[in-house]
Design a protein around this motif. Structure first.
Motif, mmCIF file in Angstrom:
data_model
loop_
_atom_site.group_PDB
_atom_site.id
_atom_site.type_symbol
_atom_site.label_atom_id
_atom_site.label_comp_id
_atom_site.label_asym_id
_atom_site.label_seq_id
_atom_site.Cartn_x
_atom_site.Cartn_y
_atom_site.Cartn_z
ATOM 1 N N ALA A 35 23.806 -85.125 9.808
ATOM 2 C CA ALA A 35 23.251 -85.495 10.742
ATOM 3 C C ALA A 35 24.742 -86.043 11.455
ATOM 4 O O ALA A 35 25.189 -85.394 12.458
ATOM 5 N N ARG A 39 28.055 -83.731 13.093
ATOM 6 C CA ARG A 39 28.303 -84.227 14.297
ATOM 7 C C ARG A 39 29.459 -83.780 14.654
ATOM 8 O O ARG A 39 30.121 -83.508 15.931
ATOM 9 N N ARG A 40 30.405 -83.704 13.483
ATOM 10 C CA ARG A 40 31.573 -83.977 14.163
ATOM 11 C C ARG A 40 31.707 -82.515 13.755
ATOM 12 O O ARG A 40 32.980 -81.594 14.907
ATOM 13 N N ALA A 43 31.353 -81.303 17.526
ATOM 14 C CA ALA A 43 32.754 -80.962 18.642
ATOM 15 C C ALA A 43 33.958 -80.394 18.358
ATOM 16 O O ALA A 43 34.532 -80.247 18.984
ATOM 17 N N LEU A 179 29.550 -85.138 22.990
ATOM 18 C CA LEU A 179 30.109 -84.878 21.920
ATOM 19 C C LEU A 179 31.847 -85.077 21.649
ATOM 20 O O LEU A 179 32.294 -85.444 20.150
ATOM 21 N N HIS A 219 27.348 -91.459 21.062
ATOM 22 C CA HIS A 219 26.435 -90.401 20.589
ATOM 23 C C HIS A 219 27.381 -91.080 19.244
ATOM 24 O O HIS A 219 26.288 -91.475 18.413
ATOM 25 N N SER A 220 28.450 -90.875 18.719
ATOM 26 C CA SER A 220 29.084 -90.606 17.433
ATOM 27 C C SER A 220 28.752 -92.408 17.208
ATOM 28 O O SER A 220 28.421 -92.909 15.186
ATOM 29 N N LEU A 223 24.884 -92.941 15.734
ATOM 30 C CA LEU A 223 24.682 -92.015 14.365
ATOM 31 C C LEU A 223 25.198 -92.768 13.280
ATOM 32 O O LEU A 223 24.417 -92.598 12.332
ATOM 33 N N LEU A 307 20.501 -88.026 23.372
ATOM 34 C CA LEU A 307 19.891 -86.009 22.351
ATOM 35 C C LEU A 307 19.854 -85.401 24.730
ATOM 36 O O LEU A 307 19.910 -84.459 24.359
ATOM 37 N N GLN A 376 25.847 -76.293 15.701
ATOM 38 C CA GLN A 376 24.758 -76.165 17.153
ATOM 39 C C GLN A 376 23.068 -76.390 16.113
ATOM 40 O O GLN A 376 22.628 -77.457 16.558
ATOM 41 N N TYR A 379 22.928 -79.174 13.863
ATOM 42 C CA TYR A 379 22.856 -80.126 13.937
ATOM 43 C C TYR A 379 21.399 -80.748 14.388
ATOM 44 O O TYR A 379 20.685 -81.944 13.989
#
Length: 583
Positions: A35, A39-40, A43, A179, A219-220, A223, A307, A376, A379
């Motif tokens: 995840a 996410r990277r 983004a 993101l 968000h990052s 995670l 989320l 997407q 993720y």
């Protein structure tokens, strides 16, 4: 014997359950690491998609400037309808559940602080709580703004399309904020040295202070903290399983001694070893329980809110993009009135390069959309897999206490599952096919332009050769005239009759050379005329191909984009609207 067999079965079941728990923890760690990586990628692909929209707009406008194609006056104008964006009147049920849970947690902390005599500013504490305000647009519920637009040329149509391209790219700013796609974090790594150290070290409260903006954690950062906690949990579970084995071994030795009552064995020593192993196991179980509680708190507060915000921002983005692409589709319908017969301007080298840039921009747009949809889906599926595993708590994590499932976690897992199912149902194959088809048409047009320019270069080359031969003919004719006509004031008698034969021979040679060069010029002129006719045909073919390209392929791109945006918006709207209250 029956008691021994029963105890052996219990130990085997406990070992199997411990191994299963460790396996789940290892899978949870893998999914959270996935995840963080996705996410990277998400983004980066989101930022690349928004950039591809602006690049496509710019490339299309530059291409249209080099194509002097008028739109017929008989073509119907575009009637663009602007609808107000529908905003949710109330927060999502899951968000309300999170708010209620946070209020209860804050209230419990306040009561605990009051009991120990801590001074609490009630005004400050109460001011930070509550449901975020959501504004409702008044007076614009069903109102529609209709705008009639008429364009006179391909360049004006492209300018109108560019305007909505730019609006579509701006519509993704909220998702970029969620993101963190507006910064270079996915290119350069962590935001700071301190942030990088926090990501590598064990989770701590300082991490929240480093990776938060205006009180809202990124968000990052959430995670990264969850990944660090998952790594810590896996290590602690492995250590607890080793201690469990040692504990069971010491307990078995003590039990055997109690049954066998061997004289040479120190029972007190065995009992002390077993008590020590039991204390170590209890400490390890408490560490596992504390780490699991920290993960659950991050999941139920920060991750759940983030989320929800990301899904709602994505919904708003595709709602807006649907309107913008629908407007582009209506504008592009005016391209049916294009005509290639009113202009025979040749293709320039600059326009040739802009055509190539348009093909590259469309191909990049297509690739960016495909990457965005894939990342997407991946993720959301990775998060859903992790959330499902977090709901499966290990048995007897804390001695004598049974784990209680979090209602927020259950709703969040269901929410993310519906999100993933919605993304699986909406496919972008048709829109990718339309964009690729237009890019292929532009590529074919680029090839025709290359042929036209190649013929134009031959026309220029043969024309220069014709000019050079014409100049040489004039020089030969002048030389022939000078050698045939005597200078003023001299007669043939004065020049000498003995040279008349040589001069006559030279005159005949000059006359033959003049005739030969005139034949070469005539042949070269015919070649130039043939190449000019080929050039005219190439120009006509290029103009016709340009009209066919933008008439037959470009409107389909925006129509398919509007359909895709509408389908995705409807699917996400169903996801965000579905939900239940937590009592």
């Amino acid at each position: 014997m029956g008691a021994v067999a029963s105890r052996g079965q219990e130990d085997a079941a406990r070992v199997a359950a411990g191994r299963e728990h460790m396996k789940r923890c290892r899978e949870r760690r893998r999914l959270m690491r996935e995840a963080v990586r996705l996410r990277r990628h998400l983004a980066a692909s989101h930022a690349a998609y928004l950039r591809s929209l602006t690049h496509a707009a710019s490339a299309l406008s530059r291409f249209a400037v080099g194509e002097p194609l008028p739109v017929s006056d008989h073509a119907p104008p575009a009637v663009i309808v602007h609808r107000p964006v529908v905003a949710p009147s109330t927060p999502p049920p899951l968000l309300r559940s999170i708010e209620q849970q946070q209020q209860l947690r804050r209230r419990a902390q306040e009561l605990e602080e009051e009991l120990v005599g801590a001074a609490v500013d009630d005004h400050l504490v109460g001011g930070g709580a509550g449901v975020p305000s959501v504004t409702r647009e008044e007076g614009g519920g069903d109102e529609e703004l209709r705008m009639v637009v008429r364009h006179r040329s391909l360049a004006e149509v492209a300018a109108g399309l560019e305007e909505y391209f730019l609006k579509a790219s701006v519509a993704g700013d909220a998702v970029s904020s969620h993101l963190e796609a507006s910064n270079d974090e996915f290119k350069r790594g962590p935001h700071s040295i301190l942030g990088a150290l926090c990501c590598l070290s064990a989770p701590s409260v300082a991490h929240d202070r480093v990776d938060s903006i205006n009180g809202e954690q990124r968000h990052s950062s959430t995670l990264q903290q969850l990944l660090a906690w998952e790594k810590k949990l896996y290590r602690e579970v492995k250590a607890r399983e080793r201690l469990q084995v040692q504990h069971d071994k010491k307990k078995a030795e003590l039990s055997d001694q109690e049954y066998s009552r061997k004289i040479d064995v120190d029972v007190l020593k065995l009992k002390a070893a077993w008590e020590k192993a039991r204390a170590q196991l209890a400490t390890a179980s408490q560490a596992v329980a504390a780490t699991s509680a920290s993960i659950a708190e991050l999941r139920d507060t920060h991750l759940a809110r983030q989320l929800l915000g990301l899904c709602h921002a994505t919904l708003d983005m595709w709602r807006a993009m649907r309107q913008h692409h629908e407007a582009q589709g209506l504008i592009a319908q005016q391209l049916r009135g294009l005509s290639s017969r009113t202009s025979m301007d040749p293709t320039t080298e600059i326009h040739h390069e802009t055509t190539r840039a348009l093909e590259v921009a469309m191909s990049s747009w297509c690739a960016a959309l495909g990457h965005l949809a894939k990342h997407q889906r991946d993720y959301v599926h990775a998060l859903h897999g992790w959330l499902k595993l977090t709901l499966q708590e290990a048995p007897a994590v804390v001695d004598g206490a049974e784990a209680v499932a979090s209602p927020v976690a259950a709703e969040l897992a269901a929410f993310v599952e519906r999100w993933g199912q919605a993304l699986d149902r909406v496919h972008c194959a048709d829109v990718l096919k339309s964009i690729k088809s237009f890019a292929g048409a532009v590529r074919s047009l680029y090839g025709l332009q290359s042929d036209e320019l190649r013929v134009a270069r031959r026309v220029s080359q043969y024309s220069r050769e014709l000019d050079r031969k014409s100049r040489m003919l004039r020089q030969v004719e002048k030389s022939y005239y000078d050698s045939y006509v005597p200078p003023m004031g001299l007669s043939l008698w004065h020049r000498g009759m003995r040279h008349w034969g040589d001069d006559g021979m030279h005159a005949r040679d000059a006359s033959n050379e003049v005739a030969q060069r005139r034949d070469e010029i005539a042949a070269c002129r015919r070649t130039v005329e043939d190449e000019m006719r080929k050039h005219a045909k190439a120009i006509d073919a290029t103009r016709s191909a340009a009209v066919t390209c933008v008439q037959g392929k470009l409107p389909a791109v925006f129509q398919s984009m509007a359909v895709f945006s509408a389908s995705l918006a409807h699917a996400l709207e169903a996801v965000c609207r579905h939900g239940t209250h937590v009592q």
